[in-house]
Design an enzyme around this catalytic site. Structure first.
Site, short mmCIF file in Angstrom:
data_model
loop_
_atom_site.label_atom_id
_atom_site.label_comp_id
_atom_site.label_asym_id
_atom_site.label_seq_id
_atom_site.Cartn_x
_atom_site.Cartn_y
_atom_site.Cartn_z
N GLU A 73 29.96 8.50 -27.51
CA GLU A 73 29.22 8.74 -26.27
C GLU A 73 29.78 7.93 -25.11
OE1 GLU A 73 24.97 8.11 -26.87
OE2 GLU A 73 25.21 8.81 -28.93
N CYS A 116 30.29 3.78 -18.85
CA CYS A 116 30.06 2.98 -20.04
C CYS A 116 30.74 3.70 -21.20
CB CYS A 116 28.55 2.86 -20.27
SG CYS A 116 28.12 2.08 -21.84
N CYS A 170 29.49 1.46 -35.94
CA CYS A 170 29.63 0.02 -35.75
C CYS A 170 29.25 -0.67 -37.05
CB CYS A 170 28.69 -0.43 -34.63
SG CYS A 170 28.80 -2.19 -34.24
N CYS A 222 23.18 -4.83 -36.07
CA CYS A 222 22.03 -5.29 -35.28
C CYS A 222 20.82 -4.39 -35.58
CB CYS A 222 22.35 -5.27 -33.78
SG CYS A 222 23.71 -6.36 -33.35
N CYS A 258 19.60 -1.42 -33.13
CA CYS A 258 20.62 -0.59 -32.48
C CYS A 258 20.91 0.69 -33.25
CB CYS A 258 21.90 -1.41 -32.32
SG CYS A 258 23.22 -0.50 -31.52
N GLY A 299 29.93 0.80 -30.74
CA GLY A 299 30.96 -0.05 -31.34
C GLY A 299 30.98 -1.46 -30.80
N GLU A 300 31.69 -2.32 -31.50
CA GLU A 300 31.86 -3.70 -31.06
C GLU A 300 33.31 -3.83 -30.59
OE1 GLU A 300 30.34 -6.65 -30.36
OE2 GLU A 300 32.40 -7.30 -30.02
N SER A 344 31.11 -6.01 -23.36
CA SER A 344 29.91 -6.56 -23.99
C SER A 344 30.18 -6.83 -25.46
CB SER A 344 28.78 -5.55 -23.84
OG SER A 344 27.60 -6.04 -24.41
N LEU A 397 22.76 -11.68 -26.43
CA LEU A 397 22.18 -12.88 -27.02
C LEU A 397 20.88 -12.54 -27.76
CD1 LEU A 397 22.79 -15.91 -27.20
CD2 LEU A 397 21.46 -16.24 -25.11
N ASN A 429 14.88 -0.26 -26.32
CA ASN A 429 14.73 1.18 -26.34
C ASN A 429 14.39 1.58 -27.76
OD1 ASN A 429 15.45 3.96 -25.68
ND2 ASN A 429 16.57 2.96 -24.01
N CYS A 482 22.86 4.05 -25.66
CA CYS A 482 23.93 4.52 -26.52
C CYS A 482 23.62 4.69 -27.99
CB CYS A 482 25.13 3.61 -26.36
SG CYS A 482 26.26 4.38 -25.25
N1 SAH Z 1 28.68 -4.27 -29.59
C1 SAH Z 1 28.56 -4.66 -28.23
C2 SAH Z 1 28.47 -3.51 -27.26
C3 SAH Z 1 27.59 -2.35 -27.62
S1 SAH Z 1 25.85 -2.50 -27.49
C4 SAH Z 1 27.41 -5.63 -28.06
O1 SAH Z 1 26.73 -5.89 -29.03
O2 SAH Z 1 27.25 -6.16 -26.99
C5 SAH Z 1 25.48 -2.62 -25.78
C6 SAH Z 1 24.20 -3.39 -25.51
O3 SAH Z 1 23.04 -2.60 -25.84
C7 SAH Z 1 24.08 -4.67 -26.32
O4 SAH Z 1 23.57 -5.71 -25.53
C8 SAH Z 1 23.09 -4.26 -27.39
O5 SAH Z 1 22.53 -5.36 -28.00
C9 SAH Z 1 22.15 -3.38 -26.60
N2 SAH Z 1 21.29 -2.50 -27.41
C10 SAH Z 1 21.58 -1.90 -28.58
N3 SAH Z 1 20.53 -1.19 -29.01
C11 SAH Z 1 19.57 -1.31 -28.08
C12 SAH Z 1 18.23 -0.80 -27.96
N4 SAH Z 1 17.70 -0.02 -28.89
N5 SAH Z 1 17.52 -1.16 -26.87
C13 SAH Z 1 18.06 -1.95 -25.91
N6 SAH Z 1 19.30 -2.46 -25.96
C14 SAH Z 1 20.04 -2.15 -27.04
#
Ligand code: SAH
Length: 358
Positions: A95, A108, A115, A119, A122, A162-163, A194, A218, A303, A346
């Site tokens: 995406e 973006c 990934c 987390c 996510c 992805g990371e 990010s 963080l 989200n 995303c």
């Molecule tokens: N892997 C990288 C980039 C992708 S995620 C990272 O972790 O930063 C992009 C951002 O969206 C990150 O800050 C992630 O923690 C956040 N994110 C992921 N899922 C989310 C959700 N359900 N609601 C809000 N933010 C979310």
């Protein structure tokens, strides 16, 4: 016969590499610049009018132009945000989201299919990592979106699926490609990345020649909470992560922003906000330094993802969290939600598509 994986991915080549490649297939070097510029506008070698049939046939045989195609496109009626589900040449999807701001278009983009960071909140990590994106597929998202919208894209955030630091070499090559004058020519000041906090890679990036802006995901102000929602914290804890941030700023002079997703009852209390302020102030701000470390926290109500149980903090809790940080001298912004009607956050569109297939 050349196997698919021995093929040359044309969009992954820098201008000098493309020159070398053209020479290697018996073509004059000067063709490389023409081809590079057109490809980076989204034109495939096959469509180019200034190269002959024989050259096209040679390219077809040994090289691949793997620009993604648009599988789905959603346009927000609220703010014009465009979300793309792009299909890669092997059928996998990623995406990208284009957001329209007064200062220009920001895209973006994704760096991997899926990934492996795990987390808990996510959507991108639910099925694990399928594969890394090639440099061509990372830049391809920018090229395709720009060509499809017929608009220039001036800013890039690597905040999609992805990371990015888990696909370090390809991301670095992408950064080199996107800065090329003959192509998109997007400067490093207009790019941010990010990361969930792969400290060895943050340290490595600090020594490269790309002073891009970092966003650190963080999401918690103590190790216990962070480890419970972000497994990466068990390897690189908060203290170690802030050391890498300090080092990055010292070496590049680029500001760092922190992403903090607010999850009801998990990390959104006033105590958590106070702890965050104390942590950032004590670990990053050096009282004797001429310039204080510019700290900015982006607060994002989580989200909700259908496969997880987390829910977003209410407005009152979000406002209190922001105020608490501000009172301690930490700038905090509650993220404006763009594309709320097209579920622009995303990973969710790709998930839905995967579920459809199953
Ligand atoms: N892997 C990288 C980039 C992708 S995620 C990272 O972790 O930063 C992009 C951002 O969206 C990150 O800050 C992630 O923690 C956040 N994110 C992921 N899922 C989310 C959700 N359900 N609601 C809000 N933010 C979310």
């Amino acid at each position: 016969m050349a196997e698919q994986n021995e093929k040359i991915y044309l969009l992954s080549l820098l201008p000098s590499e493309l020159e070398e490649f053209m020479l290697s297939i018996g073509e004059p070097k000067y063709r490389a610049t023409q081809i590079f510029t057109q490809m980076h506008k989204g034109v495939s070698p096959n469509e180019m009018t200034n190269i002959g049939k024989a050259t096209k046939a040679k390219l077809e045989e040994v090289a691949v132009f793997d620009l993604p195609t648009v599988r789905k496109k959603l346009v927000s009626k609220l703010d014009g945000t465009v979300k793309y589900l792009f299909e890669l040449i092997d059928g996998n999807c990623v995406e990208s989201v284009v957001m329209k701001y007064k200062h220009g278009n920001t895209i973006c983009i994704s760096s991997q299919v899926g990934c492996r960071m795990g987390c808990a909140f996510c959507a991108s990590t639910i099925g694990g990592k399928v594969r890394d994106l090639r440099p061509s597929e990372i830049i391809g998202q920018v090229i395709k979106a720009s060509a499809d919208m017929n608009e220039r894209i001036s800013n890039i955030v690597m905040m999609g699926i992805g990371e990015p630091l888990d696909n370090y070499d390809n991301v670095l090559k992408f950064l080199r490609l996107v800065g090329c004058e003959q192509g998109l020519n997007i400067g490093y000041r207009h790019i941010s990345l990010s990361t969930c906090g792969l400290c060895d890679k943050i340290d490595a990036l600090a020594n490269e020649e790309f002073p891009i802006t970092l966003s650190i995901s963080l999401h918690a102000s103590d190790d216990e909470t962070r480890s419970s929602i972000m497994p990466v914290n068990k390897k690189w804890n908060i203290d170690r992560l802030l050391s890498s941030c300090k080092n990055y700023y010292a070496k590049t002079g680029r500001r760092i922003s922190f992403e903090y997703t607010l999850i009801a009852g998990k990390n959104d209390s006033k105590e958590a906000a106070l702890r965050l302020a104390t942590l950032l102030n004590s670990r990053l701000r050096d009282r004797n330094a001429n310039e204080p470390f510019p700290i900015h926290v982006n607060l994002i109500p989580v989200n909700p993802v259908s496969e997880t149980e987390f829910s977003a903090s209410d407005k009152k809790a979000v406002a209190l969290f922001a105020q608490t940080l501000e009172k301690k001298g930490i700038r905090a912004t509650v993220r404006r939600t763009l594309g709320a009607d097209i579920n622009a956050s995303c990973g969710q569109l790709r998930r839905a598509e995967e579920n459809n297939k199953a």
